[in-house]
Design an enzyme around this catalytic site. Structure first.
Site, short mmCIF file in Angstrom:
data_model
loop_
_atom_site.label_atom_id
_atom_site.label_comp_id
_atom_site.label_asym_id
_atom_site.label_seq_id
_atom_site.Cartn_x
_atom_site.Cartn_y
_atom_site.Cartn_z
N HIS A 34 3.83 1.43 2.70
CA HIS A 34 3.75 0.20 3.50
C HIS A 34 4.07 -0.96 2.56
CE1 HIS A 34 1.22 1.90 6.91
NE2 HIS A 34 0.86 2.74 5.95
N ASP A 71 0.32 5.04 0.72
CA ASP A 71 -0.57 6.12 1.17
C ASP A 71 0.00 7.45 0.69
OD1 ASP A 71 -2.39 4.46 2.52
OD2 ASP A 71 -1.10 4.39 4.29
N GLU A 109 -3.09 10.88 3.55
CA GLU A 109 -4.03 10.61 4.63
C GLU A 109 -4.07 11.89 5.45
OE1 GLU A 109 -4.53 6.27 5.94
OE2 GLU A 109 -2.39 6.69 6.14
N GLU A 138 0.85 -1.20 0.00
CA GLU A 138 0.00 0.00 0.00
C GLU A 138 0.88 1.24 0.00
OE1 GLU A 138 -3.03 2.06 3.28
OE2 GLU A 138 -2.44 -0.04 3.47
#
Length: 458
Positions: free
Chosen positions: A247, A233, A236, A231
Protein backbone atom coordinates in the site's frame (compact mmCIF):
# COMPACT_ATOMS: atom_id res chain seq x y z
CA UNK A 1 -6.72 -3.84 5.57
CA UNK A 2 -9.30 -2.69 8.12
CA UNK A 3 -7.22 -3.36 11.21
CA UNK A 4 -7.56 0.17 12.57
CA UNK A 5 -10.93 -0.56 14.18
CA UNK A 6 -10.20 -4.03 15.41
CA UNK A 7 -8.40 -4.41 18.71
CA UNK A 8 -8.84 -2.95 22.14
CA UNK A 9 -8.56 -4.19 25.70
CA UNK A 10 -11.85 -4.90 27.49
CA UNK A 11 -10.98 -4.16 31.10
CA UNK A 12 -12.58 -3.85 34.45
CA UNK A 13 -10.35 -0.83 34.98
CA UNK A 14 -11.51 0.72 31.69
CA UNK A 15 -8.13 0.84 30.01
CA UNK A 16 -7.22 4.08 28.26
CA UNK A 17 -4.33 5.51 26.30
CA UNK A 18 -1.79 8.35 26.54
CA UNK A 19 1.69 9.83 26.03
CA UNK A 20 3.37 10.64 29.36
CA UNK A 21 5.13 7.81 31.25
CA UNK A 22 3.53 6.27 34.33
CA UNK A 23 5.16 4.40 37.21
CA UNK A 24 2.48 1.86 38.16
CA UNK A 25 3.94 -1.03 36.11
CA UNK A 26 7.55 -1.60 35.03
CA UNK A 27 8.07 -1.94 31.29
CA UNK A 28 10.08 -5.07 30.43
CA UNK A 29 10.24 -5.83 26.72
CA UNK A 30 9.99 -9.53 25.80
CA UNK A 31 13.28 -10.66 24.20
CA UNK A 32 13.25 -11.97 20.64
CA UNK A 33 16.22 -13.07 18.53
CA UNK A 34 16.33 -12.41 14.79
CA UNK A 35 19.00 -13.21 12.23
CA UNK A 36 20.73 -10.98 9.71
CA UNK A 37 22.18 -13.01 6.86
CA UNK A 38 24.95 -12.38 4.33
CA UNK A 39 25.38 -13.65 0.78
CA UNK A 40 26.14 -17.34 0.93
CA UNK A 41 23.78 -17.97 3.84
CA UNK A 42 25.92 -17.11 6.87
CA UNK A 43 23.62 -15.56 9.47
CA UNK A 44 24.35 -13.51 12.57
CA UNK A 45 21.97 -13.70 15.55
CA UNK A 46 20.79 -10.33 16.86
CA UNK A 47 19.41 -9.90 20.38
CA UNK A 48 16.26 -7.84 19.98
CA UNK A 49 12.91 -7.39 21.75
CA UNK A 50 9.31 -6.41 21.07
CA UNK A 51 7.16 -3.65 22.48
CA UNK A 52 3.38 -3.42 22.84
CA UNK A 53 1.58 -0.66 20.94
CA UNK A 54 0.59 2.25 23.17
CA UNK A 55 -3.06 1.94 22.15
CA UNK A 56 -3.39 -1.17 24.32
CA UNK A 57 -1.86 0.33 27.46
CA UNK A 58 -3.51 1.54 30.62
CA UNK A 59 -3.52 5.34 30.70
CA UNK A 60 -4.29 7.28 33.81
CA UNK A 61 -3.87 10.71 35.28
CA UNK A 62 -0.19 11.39 35.98
CA UNK A 63 -0.91 12.25 39.62
CA UNK A 64 -2.86 9.06 40.44
CA UNK A 65 -4.60 6.04 38.91
CA UNK A 66 -7.74 7.81 37.67
CA UNK A 67 -8.52 6.72 34.10
CA UNK A 68 -8.35 9.29 31.33
CA UNK A 69 -10.73 7.26 29.17
CA UNK A 70 -13.54 4.95 30.32
CA UNK A 71 -15.37 2.56 28.02
CA UNK A 72 -15.25 4.57 24.79
CA UNK A 73 -15.53 8.05 26.30
CA UNK A 74 -12.86 10.54 27.33
CA UNK A 75 -12.91 12.11 30.79
CA UNK A 76 -13.28 15.74 29.78
CA UNK A 77 -12.27 16.98 33.23
CA UNK A 78 -8.80 15.48 32.63
CA UNK A 79 -8.86 15.90 28.85
CA UNK A 80 -10.55 19.22 28.01
CA UNK A 81 -8.41 19.59 24.88
CA UNK A 82 -5.76 17.54 23.01
CA UNK A 83 -2.67 19.23 24.46
CA UNK A 84 -3.86 19.29 28.06
CA UNK A 85 -4.88 15.65 27.82
CA UNK A 86 -1.39 14.64 26.67
CA UNK A 87 0.08 16.57 29.60
CA UNK A 88 -2.33 15.09 32.14
CA UNK A 89 -2.27 11.43 31.05
CA UNK A 90 0.45 8.81 31.42
CA UNK A 91 0.79 5.41 29.75
CA UNK A 92 2.22 2.63 31.85
CA UNK A 93 4.27 -0.48 31.44
CA UNK A 94 2.65 -3.74 30.38
CA UNK A 95 2.26 -7.18 31.90
CA UNK A 96 2.90 -8.86 28.56
CA UNK A 97 2.00 -12.42 29.53
CA UNK A 98 -0.63 -11.99 32.23
CA UNK A 99 -2.65 -9.19 30.64
CA UNK A 100 -1.95 -9.42 26.92
CA UNK A 101 -1.11 -13.08 26.23
CA UNK A 102 2.23 -12.22 24.60
CA UNK A 103 5.07 -14.71 25.16
CA UNK A 104 8.50 -15.11 23.62
CA UNK A 105 11.26 -17.71 23.77
CA UNK A 106 14.43 -17.44 21.71
CA UNK A 107 13.34 -16.69 18.15
CA UNK A 108 9.67 -17.47 18.80
CA UNK A 109 6.87 -15.00 19.52
CA UNK A 110 3.31 -16.12 20.31
CA UNK A 111 0.30 -13.80 20.39
CA UNK A 112 -2.84 -15.14 22.04
CA UNK A 113 -6.22 -13.82 20.91
CA UNK A 114 -8.24 -13.54 24.16
CA UNK A 115 -6.43 -13.25 27.49
CA UNK A 116 -8.28 -13.26 30.80
CA UNK A 117 -6.03 -11.31 33.14
CA UNK A 118 -6.45 -10.48 36.83
CA UNK A 119 -8.24 -7.20 36.06
CA UNK A 120 -9.23 -7.50 32.42
CA UNK A 121 -10.10 -9.48 29.35
CA UNK A 122 -7.81 -8.42 26.53
CA UNK A 123 -8.56 -8.89 22.83
CA UNK A 124 -5.57 -9.30 20.49
CA UNK A 125 -2.39 -7.27 20.38
CA UNK A 126 0.07 -5.40 18.18
CA UNK A 127 3.83 -5.32 18.79
CA UNK A 128 6.88 -3.78 17.13
CA UNK A 129 10.45 -5.05 16.86
CA UNK A 130 12.92 -2.94 18.84
CA UNK A 131 16.60 -2.45 18.08
CA UNK A 132 17.20 -1.00 21.55
CA UNK A 133 15.06 -0.11 24.55
CA UNK A 134 13.93 3.16 22.96
CA UNK A 135 14.37 2.67 19.19
CA UNK A 136 12.52 0.55 16.68
CA UNK A 137 14.49 -1.73 14.38
CA UNK A 138 14.46 -0.05 10.98
CA UNK A 139 14.39 -2.13 7.79
CA UNK A 140 15.33 -1.28 4.20
CA UNK A 141 14.47 -4.41 2.23
CA UNK A 142 15.33 -3.29 -1.31
CA UNK A 143 17.14 -6.13 -3.10
CA UNK A 144 16.72 -8.14 0.11
CA UNK A 145 14.49 -10.94 1.31
CA UNK A 146 12.60 -11.36 4.56
CA UNK A 147 11.85 -14.82 5.93
CA UNK A 148 9.94 -16.15 8.92
CA UNK A 149 8.18 -19.29 10.12
CA UNK A 150 4.47 -19.16 10.85
CA UNK A 151 2.11 -21.39 12.78
CA UNK A 152 -1.44 -20.16 12.22
CA UNK A 153 -3.13 -23.55 12.45
CA UNK A 154 -5.30 -22.22 15.29
CA UNK A 155 -6.61 -19.16 13.39
CA UNK A 156 -10.18 -19.65 12.07
CA UNK A 157 -12.36 -17.46 9.87
CA UNK A 158 -12.46 -13.84 11.02
CA UNK A 159 -8.96 -13.67 12.54
CA UNK A 160 -5.78 -12.23 11.08
CA UNK A 161 -2.26 -13.07 12.20
CA UNK A 162 -0.39 -10.27 10.45
CA UNK A 163 3.26 -9.41 9.85
CA UNK A 164 3.92 -6.17 8.02
CA UNK A 165 6.05 -3.03 7.74
CA UNK A 166 4.97 0.60 8.19
CA UNK A 167 6.90 3.84 7.78
CA UNK A 168 6.91 4.91 11.45
CA UNK A 169 9.53 7.12 13.10
CA UNK A 170 12.37 5.11 14.63
CA UNK A 171 11.81 6.78 18.03
CA UNK A 172 8.00 6.61 17.88
CA UNK A 173 7.74 10.32 17.09
CA UNK A 174 9.33 11.44 20.35
CA UNK A 175 11.82 13.86 18.80
CA UNK A 176 9.34 15.40 16.37
CA UNK A 177 6.54 15.96 18.85
CA UNK A 178 7.33 17.48 22.27
CA UNK A 179 4.03 16.23 23.71
CA UNK A 180 5.20 12.63 23.27
CA UNK A 181 7.30 11.73 26.31
CA UNK A 182 6.93 7.95 25.93
CA UNK A 183 8.37 7.18 22.48
CA UNK A 184 9.24 3.78 21.04
CA UNK A 185 9.89 2.34 24.51
CA UNK A 186 6.12 2.42 25.04
CA UNK A 187 5.04 1.67 21.47
CA UNK A 188 3.97 5.12 20.25
CA UNK A 189 3.80 6.55 16.75
CA UNK A 190 1.70 4.01 14.83
CA UNK A 191 0.50 4.74 11.31
CA UNK A 192 -0.65 2.74 8.30
CA UNK A 193 -2.25 3.13 4.89
CA UNK A 194 -5.80 3.07 6.31
CA UNK A 195 -5.06 6.37 8.12
CA UNK A 196 -6.70 5.00 11.30
CA UNK A 197 -8.75 7.42 13.40
CA UNK A 198 -8.96 5.16 16.46
CA UNK A 199 -5.42 5.91 17.66
CA UNK A 200 -5.89 7.77 20.93
CA UNK A 201 -2.76 9.94 20.70
CA UNK A 202 -1.28 11.23 17.42
CA UNK A 203 1.65 13.63 17.09
CA UNK A 204 1.91 13.83 20.87
CA UNK A 205 -1.66 15.10 21.28
CA UNK A 206 -4.86 13.35 22.31
CA UNK A 207 -7.23 12.58 19.44
CA UNK A 208 -10.19 13.92 21.43
CA UNK A 209 -11.63 16.40 18.91
CA UNK A 210 -14.92 15.18 17.42
CA UNK A 211 -14.47 11.86 19.21
CA UNK A 212 -17.27 9.42 18.30
CA UNK A 213 -17.73 6.21 20.32
CA UNK A 214 -17.94 3.08 18.19
CA UNK A 215 -21.47 1.71 17.71
CA UNK A 216 -20.22 -1.91 17.85
CA UNK A 217 -17.11 -1.87 20.07
CA UNK A 218 -17.53 -0.90 23.71
CA UNK A 219 -13.91 0.27 24.01
CA UNK A 220 -13.31 1.95 20.65
CA UNK A 221 -14.06 5.19 18.91
CA UNK A 222 -12.71 7.58 16.32
CA UNK A 223 -11.39 11.12 16.50
CA UNK A 224 -10.94 13.93 14.01
CA UNK A 225 -7.42 12.86 13.06
CA UNK A 226 -6.01 9.81 11.33
CA UNK A 227 -2.39 8.73 11.10
CA UNK A 228 -1.11 7.77 7.64
CA UNK A 229 1.97 6.15 6.14
CA UNK A 230 3.04 3.65 3.50
CA UNK A 231 2.56 0.00 4.45
CA UNK A 232 3.92 -3.30 3.16
CA UNK A 233 1.70 -6.19 4.23
CA UNK A 234 4.05 -9.15 4.01
CA UNK A 235 1.55 -11.50 5.60
CA UNK A 236 -2.14 -11.15 6.43
CA UNK A 237 -3.58 -14.59 7.01
CA UNK A 238 -5.51 -17.23 8.87
CA UNK A 239 -5.74 -20.98 8.26
CA UNK A 240 -8.10 -20.37 5.33
CA UNK A 241 -6.53 -17.57 3.28
CA UNK A 242 -3.40 -15.42 3.00
CA UNK A 243 -2.43 -12.26 1.14
CA UNK A 244 0.60 -10.04 0.67
CA UNK A 245 -0.11 -6.45 -0.30
CA UNK A 246 1.87 -3.24 -0.84
CA UNK A 247 0.00 0.00 0.00
CA UNK A 248 1.55 3.34 -0.96
CA UNK A 249 0.96 6.93 0.15
CA UNK A 250 1.86 10.30 -1.30
CA UNK A 251 3.18 11.48 2.09
CA UNK A 252 6.58 10.61 3.56
CA UNK A 253 6.65 8.95 6.96
CA UNK A 254 4.03 9.13 9.70
CA UNK A 255 1.63 11.97 8.83
CA UNK A 256 -1.45 13.14 10.69
CA UNK A 257 -4.46 13.67 8.44
CA UNK A 258 -7.86 15.29 8.73
CA UNK A 259 -10.75 15.82 6.36
CA UNK A 260 -10.46 14.67 2.77
CA UNK A 261 -6.75 13.81 3.11
CA UNK A 262 -7.70 10.79 5.24
CA UNK A 263 -9.72 9.23 2.42
CA UNK A 264 -12.67 8.38 4.63
CA UNK A 265 -16.05 7.02 3.55
CA UNK A 266 -17.11 7.99 0.02
CA UNK A 267 -13.75 9.77 -0.42
CA UNK A 268 -11.82 6.47 -0.09
CA UNK A 269 -9.85 7.10 -3.28
CA UNK A 270 -9.30 10.81 -2.68
CA UNK A 271 -6.97 10.59 0.30
CA UNK A 272 -3.19 10.50 0.53
CA UNK A 273 -2.97 6.68 0.83
CA UNK A 274 -3.89 3.71 -1.31
CA UNK A 275 -6.22 1.84 1.04
CA UNK A 276 -6.97 -1.08 -1.29
CA UNK A 277 -3.37 -1.93 -2.11
CA UNK A 278 -2.32 -4.46 -4.74
CA UNK A 279 -2.89 -7.84 -3.14
CA UNK A 280 -1.80 -11.34 -4.10
CA UNK A 281 -4.23 -13.78 -2.48
CA UNK A 282 -3.90 -17.18 -4.18
CA UNK A 283 -7.59 -18.02 -3.73
CA UNK A 284 -8.70 -14.65 -5.08
CA UNK A 285 -6.29 -15.06 -7.99
CA UNK A 286 -8.01 -18.28 -9.07
CA UNK A 287 -6.04 -21.07 -7.38
CA UNK A 288 -8.45 -22.40 -4.76
CA UNK A 289 -6.35 -25.45 -3.84
CA UNK A 290 -3.02 -23.82 -3.03
CA UNK A 291 -3.12 -22.65 0.59
CA UNK A 292 -5.22 -24.07 3.42
CA UNK A 293 -5.47 -27.07 5.69
CA UNK A 294 -4.27 -30.16 3.81
CA UNK A 295 -3.47 -28.19 0.64
CA UNK A 296 -0.18 -27.51 -1.18
CA UNK A 297 0.82 -25.06 1.55
CA UNK A 298 -0.70 -26.87 4.51
CA UNK A 299 -1.83 -24.37 7.12
CA UNK A 300 -2.43 -27.11 9.69
CA UNK A 301 1.37 -27.20 10.11
CA UNK A 302 4.16 -24.68 10.54
CA UNK A 303 5.82 -23.44 7.34
CA UNK A 304 8.30 -20.82 6.15
CA UNK A 305 7.33 -17.67 4.27
CA UNK A 306 9.97 -16.00 2.06
CA UNK A 307 9.34 -12.58 0.51
CA UNK A 308 11.84 -11.12 -1.95
CA UNK A 309 11.96 -7.44 -2.90
CA UNK A 310 13.64 -7.30 -6.31
CA UNK A 311 14.96 -4.09 -7.85
CA UNK A 312 15.42 -3.00 -11.45
CA UNK A 313 19.24 -3.14 -11.23
CA UNK A 314 19.63 -5.89 -8.60
CA UNK A 315 21.07 -3.47 -6.07
CA UNK A 316 19.93 -1.89 -2.83
CA UNK A 317 19.84 1.49 -4.57
CA UNK A 318 17.60 0.31 -7.40
CA UNK A 319 13.91 0.85 -8.04
CA UNK A 320 11.54 -1.72 -6.55
CA UNK A 321 10.19 -3.70 -9.51
CA UNK A 322 8.86 -7.02 -8.18
CA UNK A 323 7.79 -8.67 -4.92
CA UNK A 324 8.14 -12.46 -5.04
CA UNK A 325 6.79 -15.10 -2.66
CA UNK A 326 8.25 -18.56 -1.89
CA UNK A 327 7.19 -21.10 0.73
CA UNK A 328 9.17 -23.88 2.39
CA UNK A 329 7.41 -26.71 4.22
CA UNK A 330 8.73 -30.08 5.39
CA UNK A 331 11.97 -29.43 3.51
CA UNK A 332 10.23 -28.71 0.22
CA UNK A 333 10.50 -25.37 -1.59
CA UNK A 334 7.09 -24.35 -2.95
CA UNK A 335 6.92 -21.63 -5.58
CA UNK A 336 4.01 -19.22 -5.40
CA UNK A 337 0.77 -20.07 -7.19
CA UNK A 338 -0.03 -18.57 -10.57
CA UNK A 339 -3.07 -16.48 -11.42
CA UNK A 340 -5.94 -18.22 -13.17
CA UNK A 341 -8.21 -15.31 -14.02
CA UNK A 342 -9.83 -14.64 -17.39
CA UNK A 343 -8.04 -11.78 -19.12
CA UNK A 344 -4.88 -12.06 -17.01
CA UNK A 345 -1.57 -13.70 -17.75
CA UNK A 346 -0.24 -16.40 -15.40
CA UNK A 347 1.36 -14.03 -12.88
CA UNK A 348 3.05 -15.42 -9.76
CA UNK A 349 4.40 -12.21 -8.19
CA UNK A 350 3.46 -8.58 -7.59
CA UNK A 351 4.65 -6.19 -10.30
CA UNK A 352 3.11 -3.00 -11.61
CA UNK A 353 2.01 -4.97 -14.68
CA UNK A 354 0.29 -7.54 -12.47
CA UNK A 355 -1.40 -4.81 -10.42
CA UNK A 356 -2.73 -3.02 -13.49
CA UNK A 357 -4.02 -6.28 -15.00
CA UNK A 358 -5.65 -7.30 -11.72
CA UNK A 359 -7.42 -3.98 -11.24
CA UNK A 360 -8.75 -4.14 -14.82
CA UNK A 361 -9.91 -7.77 -14.53
CA UNK A 362 -11.66 -7.15 -11.21
CA UNK A 363 -13.09 -3.74 -12.12
CA UNK A 364 -11.32 -2.15 -9.13
CA UNK A 365 -10.13 1.44 -8.81
CA UNK A 366 -6.38 1.54 -9.43
CA UNK A 367 -5.37 3.79 -6.56
CA UNK A 368 -2.10 1.85 -6.30
CA UNK A 369 -0.93 3.04 -9.72
CA UNK A 370 -2.17 6.59 -9.22
CA UNK A 371 -0.01 6.92 -6.09
CA UNK A 372 3.14 5.66 -7.74
CA UNK A 373 2.97 1.86 -7.54
CA UNK A 374 6.01 -0.22 -6.63
CA UNK A 375 8.60 2.58 -7.11
CA UNK A 376 6.82 4.59 -4.41
CA UNK A 377 6.80 1.53 -2.15
CA UNK A 378 10.53 1.24 -2.75
CA UNK A 379 11.27 4.82 -1.75
CA UNK A 380 9.42 4.25 1.53
CA UNK A 381 11.60 1.19 2.11
CA UNK A 382 14.73 3.24 1.47
CA UNK A 383 13.66 5.69 4.18
CA UNK A 384 13.19 2.80 6.62
CA UNK A 385 10.20 0.86 7.92
CA UNK A 386 9.24 -0.75 11.24
CA UNK A 387 8.28 -4.42 11.63
CA UNK A 388 4.80 -5.00 13.08
CA UNK A 389 3.27 -8.30 14.24
CA UNK A 390 -0.35 -8.49 15.35
CA UNK A 391 -3.39 -10.65 15.94
CA UNK A 392 -6.78 -9.06 15.46
CA UNK A 393 -10.45 -9.39 14.58
CA UNK A 394 -12.34 -6.95 12.40
CA UNK A 395 -15.21 -4.81 13.70
CA UNK A 396 -15.61 -3.02 10.38
CA UNK A 397 -15.69 -5.75 7.72
CA UNK A 398 -15.47 -9.02 9.72
CA UNK A 399 -12.29 -9.99 7.79
CA UNK A 400 -14.41 -10.93 4.76
CA UNK A 401 -11.96 -9.05 2.51
CA UNK A 402 -9.36 -11.71 3.43
CA UNK A 403 -11.20 -15.03 3.73
CA UNK A 404 -14.74 -14.78 2.28
CA UNK A 405 -16.66 -12.90 -0.45
CA UNK A 406 -16.31 -9.12 -0.37
CA UNK A 407 -17.73 -6.56 -0.91
CA UNK A 408 -21.17 -7.84 0.00
CA UNK A 409 -22.90 -5.85 -2.74
CA UNK A 410 -21.13 -7.92 -5.43
CA UNK A 411 -21.96 -11.45 -6.57
CA UNK A 412 -19.45 -14.06 -5.34
CA UNK A 413 -19.05 -15.41 -8.89
CA UNK A 414 -17.65 -12.10 -10.14
CA UNK A 415 -13.86 -12.05 -10.67
CA UNK A 416 -12.00 -10.97 -7.54
CA UNK A 417 -14.93 -11.08 -5.15
CA UNK A 418 -14.33 -14.46 -3.46
CA UNK A 419 -11.14 -14.53 -1.39
CA UNK A 420 -11.65 -17.74 0.63
CA UNK A 421 -14.10 -20.39 1.79
CA UNK A 422 -15.46 -18.61 4.88
CA UNK A 423 -19.14 -17.76 5.01
CA UNK A 424 -20.19 -14.14 4.56
CA UNK A 425 -21.83 -14.47 7.99
CA UNK A 426 -18.50 -15.37 9.63
CA UNK A 427 -16.05 -13.09 11.40
CA UNK A 428 -18.49 -11.24 13.67
CA UNK A 429 -16.19 -10.19 16.56
CA UNK A 430 -18.50 -11.21 19.45
CA UNK A 431 -18.80 -14.68 17.88
CA UNK A 432 -15.08 -15.02 17.16
CA UNK A 433 -14.12 -13.81 20.63
CA UNK A 434 -16.52 -16.19 22.41
CA UNK A 435 -15.91 -19.23 20.21
CA UNK A 436 -12.19 -18.89 19.42
CA UNK A 437 -10.74 -17.15 22.45
CA UNK A 438 -7.88 -19.66 22.68
CA UNK A 439 -6.71 -18.92 19.13
CA UNK A 440 -3.09 -17.85 18.74
CA UNK A 441 -0.42 -17.22 16.15
CA UNK A 442 3.29 -17.96 16.46
CA UNK A 443 5.99 -16.17 14.46
CA UNK A 444 9.53 -17.55 14.64
CA UNK A 445 12.94 -17.71 12.97
CA UNK A 446 12.87 -14.21 11.49
CA UNK A 447 15.73 -13.73 9.02
CA UNK A 448 16.63 -10.99 6.55
CA UNK A 449 19.45 -10.49 4.09
CA UNK A 450 20.42 -10.56 0.39
CA UNK A 451 18.31 -12.52 -2.07
CA UNK A 452 18.81 -16.25 -1.56
CA UNK A 453 20.55 -15.97 1.83
CA UNK A 454 17.79 -16.79 4.31
CA UNK A 455 16.35 -20.18 3.34
CA UNK A 456 17.13 -23.52 1.80
CA UNK A 457 15.50 -26.89 1.25
CA UNK A 458 16.27 -29.65 3.74
Amino acid sequence: MFRSAALFAFTLLAVAFGQQVGTQQAENHPALTVQQCASGGTCQTLQRSVVLDSNWRWTHRTSDTTNCYTGNTWDTSICPDPTTCAQNCAIDGADYTGTYGITSSGSQLTLKFVTHGPFSTNIGSRVYLLESASKYQMFNLLNQEFTFDIDMSQLPCGLNGALYFVEMDSDGGMSRFPGNKAGAKYGTGYCDSQCPHDIKFINGEANTLNWQPSPNDANAGTGMYGTCCSEMDVWEANSISAAYTPHVCTVQGQTRCSGTACGDGSNRYGGVCDKDGCDFNSYRMGNTGFLGKGLTVDTSQKFTVVTQFLTSNNSTSGTLSEIRRIYVQNGRVIQNSKTNISGMQAFDSVTDTFCNAQKTAFGDTNSFESRGGLPTMGTAMQRGMVLVMSLWDDHEAHMLWLDSSYPLNKTPGQPGVTRGTCSTSSGNPPDVESQSGDASVTFSNIKFGPIGSTFRAA
